[in-house]
Design an enzyme around this catalytic site. Sequence first.
Site, short mmCIF file in Angstrom:
data_model
loop_
_atom_site.label_atom_id
_atom_site.label_comp_id
_atom_site.label_asym_id
_atom_site.label_seq_id
_atom_site.Cartn_x
_atom_site.Cartn_y
_atom_site.Cartn_z
N ASP A 145 -0.73 -14.01 -2.36
CA ASP A 145 -1.06 -13.25 -1.69
C ASP A 145 -0.62 -12.17 -1.51
O ASP A 145 0.73 -12.24 -1.14
CB ASP A 145 -2.50 -13.37 -1.41
CG ASP A 145 -3.52 -12.28 -0.88
OD1 ASP A 145 -3.78 -11.50 -1.09
OD2 ASP A 145 -4.79 -12.53 -1.27
N HIS A 156 1.98 -10.29 -2.52
CA HIS A 156 1.39 -8.84 -2.90
C HIS A 156 2.05 -7.65 -2.02
O HIS A 156 1.18 -7.01 -1.63
CB HIS A 156 -0.01 -8.72 -2.84
CG HIS A 156 -0.63 -10.21 -4.11
ND1 HIS A 156 -1.70 -9.99 -4.06
CD2 HIS A 156 -0.18 -10.27 -5.03
CE1 HIS A 156 -2.34 -10.43 -5.78
NE2 HIS A 156 -1.45 -11.26 -5.39
#
Length: 402
Positions: free
Chosen positions: A225, A248
Amino acid sequence: MEVFVFLFILGLISSSRVSCKSFNVIDYGAKGDGMTDDSQAFLNAWKDACSSTPVHKSPQVIIPAGSTFLVKPVQFNGPCKSQHIHFIVSGTVVAPGSPPGWNGLDTSQWLSFNGVYGLIVNGGGVIDGQGKKWWDQSCRDHPNMEGCTDLAPTAMKFMFCINTTLSNIHFVSSPQAHVQLFVCNGFNINNLTVQSPGDSPNTDGVHIHASKHVVITHSKISCGDDCISIGDFTNDVEINNVQCGPGHGISVGSLGKSGNFVQVENIHISNSTFYGTTNGARIKTWQTGRGYARNITFENLQVFSVDNPIIIDQNYCSYPGTCKEQGTGVQISDVVFQRINGTATTEAAISLNCSKAVPCLGIKLDSIDITPQIPSVPVAACCSNAHGEETSVEPGPCLKQD
Ligand SMILES: *[C@@H]1O[C@H](CO)[C@@H](O)[C@H](O)[C@H]1NC(C)=O
Ligand SMILES: *[C@@H]1O[C@H](CO)[C@@H](O)[C@H](O)[C@H]1NC(C)=O
Ligand SMILES: *[C@@H]1O[C@H](CO)[C@@H](O)[C@H](O)[C@H]1NC(C)=O
Ligand SMILES: *[C@@H]1O[C@H](CO)[C@@H](O)[C@H](O)[C@H]1NC(C)=O
Ligand SMILES: *[C@@H]1O[C@H](CO)[C@@H](O)[C@H](O)[C@H]1NC(C)=O
Ligand SMILES: *[C@@H]1O[C@H](CO)[C@@H](O)[C@H](O)[C@H]1NC(C)=O
């Protein structure tokens, strides 16, 4: 002769450090065999260190090298008597290997510190969250599985803390976020490494929430993430020399979920690199949010094979396209993206998608050079409701000049 004098002086120096006392978990009965539950030994060592009188100005909890300690969810509570408490992880600390290890306990956390002043966590050791079994039952990846879970433990959580340092620690495989700050004032992270697979669900590297005066430097984060995410009510964050990927990217947001009145400002992210991440420099806000995110600078960044290197999404939504256009939003202003170069894997190299209701104001794009990673996929800049100035931007132009 001189050598003896030197050793004598060295001896004087070290014996004058009586202000430092150790609380080794082994002395509290920890086995360190990777199988025996050493939680109580950790808690007892903490309790004694925390309550040791200020005569020992810097009590040290020691988790020695060369052993692996199985620890169940534990919370180390303050306030402590000393204003400098060390938690030295030189060995390896592992979590229970599967979710039943949390039966009857709070599944949002594994190792947490609560209300501690002047904590220093370092030591060169490993914090292994053994997250695989949690990932295998995550609702994100297995929406139809009976008993799937959205919430999984954060490996190390710092709550209500003042002046904390976290350095020289290697985090692997957290069930969810690796490190989380919640209501912290003064937090210094450096030389941290985080290593989890790029497809592990919601395994942020460091998540900062409702905190101020945070510095993150010289760290390498690989996760599933955001490498670093900055949440609502956060002020004064300095991030530099971070290597991110897979992951991310570094995100301000998502902000304003559930209608929060967001106050995020004075964020500086620089001299960092992104390798194969989905995003690079990102700001994302929910339309339901109110308040502001302002004075945010991303500079001197290099992106290699990144899907969306520069992105503002003011219409952030769990399932893209399913949130209806609303008359509210978080006001985004005074955002600088400068000296950012490298390659993108999708067309959306620069995407500033701001809302009609609350347009982005005072955006500056300067000295940006992003080229295609894949020759057949050209790069473009796409902006809506984004106002500001740009110089020397490739691909461009994009902004509405005022
Ligand atoms: C935290 O540390 C800084 C610098 O070391 C110091 O100026 C500040 O007063 C400390 N904060 C608190 C609340 O003690
Ligand atoms: C960074 O931390 C690692 C352990 O995680 C340690 O081996 C290394 O020496 C540290 N580097 C610096 C510059 O402190
Ligand atoms: C913007 O934030 C930076 C820190 O990132 C700070 O030094 C500067 O003073 C802030 N500018 C304003 C106008 O508040
Ligand atoms: C960032 O890089 C620039 C250019 O190389 C350098 O001048 C600056 O000191 C660096 N800043 C940090 C905080 O690393
Ligand atoms: C911007 O966001 C809206 C709302 O989610 C979406 O419909 C639109 O396609 C987005 N535009 C771009 C260019 O991504
Ligand atoms: C990208 O930026 C880095 C550092 O800022 C620089 O060393 C490098 O030459 C730049 N690359 C290109 C292609 O401009």
